[in-house]
Design an enzyme around this catalytic site. Structure first.
Site, mmCIF file in Angstrom:
data_model
loop_
_atom_site.group_PDB
_atom_site.id
_atom_site.type_symbol
_atom_site.label_atom_id
_atom_site.label_comp_id
_atom_site.label_asym_id
_atom_site.label_seq_id
_atom_site.Cartn_x
_atom_site.Cartn_y
_atom_site.Cartn_z
ATOM 1 N N GLU A 234 6.220 5.347 19.480
ATOM 2 C CA GLU A 234 5.755 4.091 18.445
ATOM 3 C C GLU A 234 4.648 4.948 17.696
ATOM 4 O O GLU A 234 3.267 5.126 18.279
ATOM 5 C CB GLU A 234 5.270 3.088 19.053
ATOM 6 C CG GLU A 234 6.332 2.231 19.871
ATOM 7 C CD GLU A 234 7.216 1.421 19.095
ATOM 8 O OE1 GLU A 234 6.808 1.112 17.913
ATOM 9 O OE2 GLU A 234 8.406 1.087 19.522
ATOM 10 N N CYS A 268 -1.964 -0.019 13.382
ATOM 11 C CA CYS A 268 -0.910 0.946 12.946
ATOM 12 C C CYS A 268 0.081 0.344 11.696
ATOM 13 O O CYS A 268 0.510 0.851 10.873
ATOM 14 C CB CYS A 268 0.305 1.473 13.992
ATOM 15 S SG CYS A 268 0.694 -0.223 14.798
HETATM 16 P P1 NAD Z 1 -3.658 9.470 19.818
HETATM 17 O O1 NAD Z 1 -2.359 9.937 19.437
HETATM 18 O O2 NAD Z 1 -5.010 10.352 19.558
HETATM 19 O O3 NAD Z 1 -3.627 9.150 21.472
HETATM 20 C C1 NAD Z 1 -2.883 8.299 22.072
HETATM 21 C C2 NAD Z 1 -2.581 8.511 23.325
HETATM 22 O O4 NAD Z 1 -2.025 9.761 23.781
HETATM 23 C C3 NAD Z 1 -3.952 8.657 24.202
HETATM 24 O O5 NAD Z 1 -3.782 7.925 25.398
HETATM 25 C C4 NAD Z 1 -4.329 10.134 24.271
HETATM 26 O O6 NAD Z 1 -5.038 10.480 25.366
HETATM 27 C C5 NAD Z 1 -2.781 10.734 24.400
HETATM 28 N N1 NAD Z 1 -2.872 12.032 24.171
HETATM 29 C C6 NAD Z 1 -3.277 12.968 23.150
HETATM 30 N N2 NAD Z 1 -2.833 13.998 23.187
HETATM 31 C C7 NAD Z 1 -2.010 14.154 24.274
HETATM 32 C C8 NAD Z 1 -0.949 15.213 24.784
HETATM 33 N N3 NAD Z 1 -1.027 16.310 24.227
HETATM 34 N N4 NAD Z 1 -0.140 14.771 25.670
HETATM 35 C C9 NAD Z 1 0.081 13.562 26.153
HETATM 36 N N5 NAD Z 1 -0.750 12.823 25.607
HETATM 37 C C10 NAD Z 1 -1.773 12.838 24.594
HETATM 38 O O7 NAD Z 1 -3.814 8.298 19.089
HETATM 39 P P2 NAD Z 1 -5.068 7.250 18.990
HETATM 40 O O8 NAD Z 1 -6.094 7.490 17.860
HETATM 41 O O9 NAD Z 1 -5.515 6.625 20.269
HETATM 42 O O10 NAD Z 1 -4.207 5.907 18.227
HETATM 43 C C11 NAD Z 1 -4.010 5.803 16.839
HETATM 44 C C12 NAD Z 1 -2.687 6.042 16.541
HETATM 45 O O11 NAD Z 1 -1.824 5.315 17.240
HETATM 46 C C13 NAD Z 1 -2.205 5.937 14.779
HETATM 47 O O12 NAD Z 1 -1.608 6.962 14.365
HETATM 48 C C14 NAD Z 1 -1.574 4.428 15.040
HETATM 49 O O13 NAD Z 1 -0.582 4.226 13.855
HETATM 50 C C15 NAD Z 1 -0.625 4.694 16.107
HETATM 51 N N6 NAD Z 1 -0.406 3.345 16.939
HETATM 52 C C16 NAD Z 1 1.015 3.107 16.646
HETATM 53 C C17 NAD Z 1 1.355 1.822 17.137
HETATM 54 C C18 NAD Z 1 2.815 1.452 16.824
HETATM 55 O O14 NAD Z 1 3.217 0.395 17.717
HETATM 56 N N7 NAD Z 1 3.875 1.913 16.172
HETATM 57 C C19 NAD Z 1 0.544 1.020 17.573
HETATM 58 C C20 NAD Z 1 -1.014 1.487 17.494
HETATM 59 C C21 NAD Z 1 -1.091 2.362 17.217
#
Ligand code: NAD
Length: 460
Positions: A234, A268
């Site tokens: 997502e 998002c």
């Molecule tokens: P992010 O991708 O930086 O982090 C999300 C999660 O991934 C965190 O728990 C982080 O620790 C983990 N992560 C980071 N690197 C990783 C790796 N190498 N391996 C495994 N896990 C890892 O995102 P964020 O800044 O927390 O959130 C913002 C993003 O999330 C935006 O792009 C937003 O659009 C998206 N988002 C999407 C939805 C949806 O339902 N489509 C909902 C909310 C947020």
């Protein structure tokens, strides 16, 4: 020696908690406990799984104040929006408790095939095993609920890695599940940064599925390293909404303001590109700017706060840079542009071009670009011209235009007479192309967290 993950209040910057950070060894142990718990949880009767989820929903409701405060502090989310998230998560758990009772397949008319005479076939839904859940900071309760609740409803066990910025809310949620009777090991939490804790969880061969919500680059990385597992992604969006001349402006304008700036634009499906027809542009903008100016920016704990801080200094600086860059490249700033630390004032731009970052990338900040158009098909084309495909909105009373938008847009959801931001928690939700793979919304997540098991009796 234990490594600690400090958690801060995003408005004051002060530490409000710390949790032990998990490395590969701790992740492995958590997966082991979840695998051990799977045997009994997956055979727990549906009515009992349902009752536990329903009790957890009631406990979240009971502890509403505590949840709201924790979300407001660790995510910087304005109190009223944090309270709204808590209410939604109660629904998410309630829907999951209902779905736990609806796990069923159907019969297959075997004799439709010339090779199927004298056979009776049907399929069942079976849980996958351990589900790894990795979640972002911006909805620290409800987006965690969207993974944990359907996974448990379906009979899976879960290892959850909440966002490093916002793990305290997940701890409160796990407490509710434990107090509701969830057996030990059915939900394991691991805390830490993505590249260490998240990475170890993604690469672990034990879980059967990774369910991830977050940014497209991390999602792409996960897809490449998860191995032979189911993966749901997502991801982000640069969401847009069209406002046609026949729109009900009294309803559309406040909705657009909220959609652009709630949670400091860190949603998002936040409204980032707003296409307004020239016939109503003056009236729309006048009201839009007036309502934007009236928003209260500041401490999310204030009950009347509209826009709290962004999640980090870097996020606020990046938003400032993108706005400055757009203005340097010819955009006009109609409102906002002010920044104090992590507080970024709601910013309205116009005269933007499609190739500017504020338009073509996901801003995830309290900024919106208003594009004035004269032709509906042009507006549809501009709205659809994006590598992302999560949700889009269109305000019109004309059914033909609404259905043209539905047919033309390659997105997961089209909202007619609403903006891209609308979501309730049982509708199918998810994106196409760079916005992800798969769908959530409790029933749809349950489907993606179960395997079909076909059974056939040869009666000959
Ligand atoms: P992010 O991708 O930086 O982090 C999300 C999660 O991934 C965190 O728990 C982080 O620790 C983990 N992560 C980071 N690197 C990783 C790796 N190498 N391996 C495994 N896990 C890892 O995102 P964020 O800044 O927390 O959130 C913002 C993003 O999330 C935006 O792009 C937003 O659009 C998206 N988002 C999407 C939805 C949806 O339902 N489509 C909902 C909310 C947020």
């Amino acid at each position: 020696m234990t490594d600690w993950l400090p958690v801060t209040d995003k408005f004051t910057g002060l530490e409000i908690g710390r949790l032990p950070a998990a490395g590969a060894e701790e992740v492995d142990a958590a997966v082991g406990r979840a695998q051990a718990a799977f045997r009994s949880w997956s055979t727990t009767p549906a009515h009992r799984r349902s009752a536990i989820l329903s009790r957890a929903a009631a406990l979240i409701e009971e502890r509403r104040e505590r949840f709201t405060e924790t979300i407001a502090r660790e995510a910087g989310k304005a109190w009223k929006h944090a309270a709204n998230e808590v209410g939604r998560s109660v629904e998410t758990f309630t829907f999951a408790s209902e779905e736990a009772k609806r796990l069923h397949g159907e019969t297959v008319p075997m004799d439709a095939s010339v090779f199927g005479d004298n056979r009776i076939g049907f399929y069942l839904r079976a849980p996958l095993g351990v589900v790894s859940a990795i979640t972002p900071f911006n909805f620290p309760l409800n987006l965690v609920a969207h993974k944990v609740a359907p996974a448990l409803a379906a009979g899976n066990t879960v290892v959850l890695k909440p966002a490093e910025e916002t793990p305290l809310t997940a701890v409160l949620m796990a407490d509710c599940l434990r107090d509701a009777g969830l057996p030990e090991g059915a939900l394991e939490l691991v805390y830490g940064d993505g590249p260490v804790t998240g990475e170890a969880l993604v690469r672990h061969p034990g879980p059967a599925k990774v369910s991830f919500t977050g940014s497209p680059p991390v999602g792409t990385h996960i897809l490449q390293h998860a191995g032979l597992k189911r993966v749901t992604l997502e991801l982000g969006n640069n969401s847009g909404t069209i406002v046609e001349p026949d729109a009900n402006l009294a309803a559309a304008v406040p909705r657009c303001v909220m959609s652009a700036f709630a949670n400091a634009g860190q949603v998002c499906i936040s409204l980032q590109r707003l296409y307004v027809h020239e016939a109503i542009a003056v009236a729309f903008l006048e009201q839009f700017l007036r309502e934007t100016r009236a928003l209260k920016i500041g401490n999310p704990l204030d009950r009347d706060c509209d826009v709290g801080p962004m999640v980090s200094d870097e996020a606020a600086e990046r938003a400032g840079q993108w706005i400055a860059e757009a203005v340097a490249e010819g955009a006009t700033m109609l409102e906002g542009g002010r920044r104090e630390g992590r507080l970024v004032w709601p910013t309205v731009l116009t005269n933007t071009r499609p190739e500017m970052k504020v338009m073509c990338r996901e801003a995830f900040a309290p900024l919106v670009s208003v594009v004035i158009y004269s032709d509906f098909d042009d507006a549809l084309r501009m709205l659809g011209d994006s590598p992302y495909g999560l949700q889009a909105g269109i305000y019109t009373q004309d059914l033909r235009k609404a259905f043209r938008a539905v047919a033309a847009l390659d997105v997961g959801g089209v909202l007619v007479n609403d903006t891209s931001i609308f979501r309730v928690d049982h509708m199918p939700y998810g994106g196409n192309r760079m916005s992800g793979i798969g769908r959530e919304g409790v029933r749809f997540a349950v489907e993606e967290m179960t395997n079909l098991k076909f059974v056939c009796f040869n009666l000959a």
